[in-house]
Motif scaffolding. Structure first.
Motif, PDB file in Angstrom:
ATOM      1  N   UNK A 184      -2.256  -1.524  -8.804  1.00 49.32           N
ATOM      2  CA  UNK A 184      -2.835  -0.258  -8.365  1.00 49.32           C
ATOM      3  C   UNK A 184      -2.463  -0.008  -6.904  1.00 49.32           C
ATOM      4  N   UNK A 185      -1.889   1.160  -6.627  1.00 51.06           N
ATOM      5  CA  UNK A 185      -1.397   1.465  -5.277  1.00 51.06           C
ATOM      6  C   UNK A 185      -2.521   1.457  -4.248  1.00 51.06           C
ATOM      7  N   UNK A 186      -3.681   1.952  -4.626  1.00 52.04           N
ATOM      8  CA  UNK A 186      -4.810   1.987  -3.691  1.00 52.04           C
ATOM      9  C   UNK A 186      -5.277   0.571  -3.347  1.00 52.04           C
ATOM     10  N   UNK A 187      -5.281  -0.306  -4.346  1.00 50.79           N
ATOM     11  CA  UNK A 187      -5.683  -1.691  -4.103  1.00 50.79           C
ATOM     12  C   UNK A 187      -4.686  -2.398  -3.196  1.00 50.79           C
ATOM     13  N   UNK A 188      -3.406  -2.129  -3.400  1.00 52.80           N
ATOM     14  CA  UNK A 188      -2.369  -2.724  -2.551  1.00 52.80           C
ATOM     15  C   UNK A 188      -2.530  -2.241  -1.107  1.00 52.80           C
ATOM     16  N   UNK A 189      -2.801  -0.947  -0.943  1.00 56.52           N
ATOM     17  CA  UNK A 189      -2.982  -0.387   0.404  1.00 56.52           C
ATOM     18  C   UNK A 189      -4.193  -1.005   1.092  1.00 56.52           C
ATOM     19  N   UNK A 190      -5.290  -1.184   0.352  1.00 59.18           N
ATOM     20  CA  UNK A 190      -6.485  -1.787   0.928  1.00 59.18           C
ATOM     21  C   UNK A 190      -6.227  -3.243   1.315  1.00 59.18           C
ATOM     22  N   UNK A 191      -5.486  -3.964   0.445  1.00 60.76           N
ATOM     23  CA  UNK A 191      -5.150  -5.350   0.756  1.00 60.76           C
ATOM     24  C   UNK A 191      -4.287  -5.432   2.008  1.00 60.76           C
ATOM     25  N   UNK A 192      -3.351  -4.506   2.141  1.00 57.65           N
ATOM     26  CA  UNK A 192      -2.475  -4.496   3.320  1.00 57.65           C
ATOM     27  C   UNK A 192      -3.289  -4.318   4.600  1.00 57.65           C
TER      28      UNK A 192
END
Length: 310
Positions: free
Chosen positions: A186-194
């Motif tokens: 999920x792109x949003x999850x990746x962004x939050x992890x970053x």
């Protein structure tokens, strides 16, 4: 005429299988008729449990599904121990067995190695168990097995073929090759992890068996972050000899202290089971509060509290 048993071998070759472990018997002789004319290497153990563990070891060492051929009844039950371990460790294993003729199943007529419900038994151990009753079912059954191996949390899969079905005509049967890819993050999850990673001052990576085939990516990630990589038993061998590698059990006090000192833990392909994290049964493992989990299975991520799940 090409039989179902012979077609099976051709289909396995199409799926990239180059080695099979098994012991020939009256319930699998038709499979071996096709095997002798193929490019697939056959390895014969002394016991079906050996065939299962050989298939398990082949998959662990090379990352490709291990395949075993076993006869019905006790030949298959001998393989269950290896299948149980493969399920626990998410090892891709395909076990293909014979079973008695279709019209005899479940009737208690005393046929050789007869079981009341062989497939029902295997459904308790394998991720899936299918019975082939017609030639046209074979490509789909194999496609589903190999799709599971490549695009989901792997484990043992069982396919059984009755002796009367093995000899049925199967001319013109073609492989249904699977191009199934693992689920996209999920792109949003990746962004939050970053964001969490960028803000972290003392990140730490936990690598489990699910990261086994990602050595190069894991190495780049660890080097970019300057993060130590703690490995579970199933991840050993990753980053071999690298100064960031911590090839020691997360159950050890020193390793737990290292994890506790981290302000962000990124866990890749580990289920946080007590075998790795509480091996001495002292209850001293505490799940990290600031935790990013990366796992092929959303159900696995949902089992424990997490800051971000990918």
């Amino acid at each position: 005429m090409t039989t179902v048993g012979e077609a099976l071998i051709s289909l396995l070759e199409a799926h990239g299988v180059d080695t099979v472990f098994g012991i020939p018997g009256v319930h699998t002789v038709e499979l071996y008729r096709g095997l002798a004319r193929s490019r697939i290497r056959h390895v014969t153990p002394r016991h079906e449990q050996g065939a299962g563990f050989m298939a398990d070891g082949y998959a662990r060492a090379g990352g490709r599904p291990g395949v075993a051929f076993v006869i019905t009844g006790p030949g298959l039950t001998n393989t269950i121990t290896a299948m149980g371990q493969a399920r626990a460790d998410s090892v891709p294993m395909l076990v293909i067995s014979g079973v008695n003729a279709t019209d005899t199943l479940g009737k208690g007529l005393g046929y050789l190695h007869e079981l009341p419900d062989q497939r029902g038994m295997m459904e308790k151990v394998a991720l899936s168990s299918e019975r082939i009753t017609e030639a046209g079912q074979l490509p789909g059954a194999l496609a589903r097995a190999f799709a599971l191996f490549s695009a989901a949390r792997p484990g043992p899969v069982h396919i059984e073929i009755p002796t009367d079905v093995m000899v049925k005509p199967a001319d013109g049967i073609a492989a249904a090759l699977s191009n199934t890819a693992p689920p996209a993050p999920d792109a949003a999850a990746v962004a939050e992890a970053a964001k969490l990673i960028k803000a972290a001052g003392r990140p730490l990576i936990l690598a489990g068996g699910g990261a086994k085939q990602a050595d190069a990516a894991l190495r780049r990630f660890a080097e970019t972050l300057g993060a130590p990589v703690v490995e579970t038993a199933n991840a050993r061998g990753l980053l071999h000899g690298h100064p960031l590698c911590v090839p020691a059990s997360p159950s050890l006090k020193a390793v737990r202290a290292l994890m506790a000192d981290a302000d962000l833990v990124i866990a890749a392909g580990t289920e946080f089971g007590p075998t790795d994290y509480d091996g001495y049964g002292d209850g001293g493992f505490v799940l990290p509060k600031n935790l990013i989990r990366i796992d092929i299975g959303a159900d696995q991520i949902a089992r424990r509290p997490v800051t971000v799940g990918i």
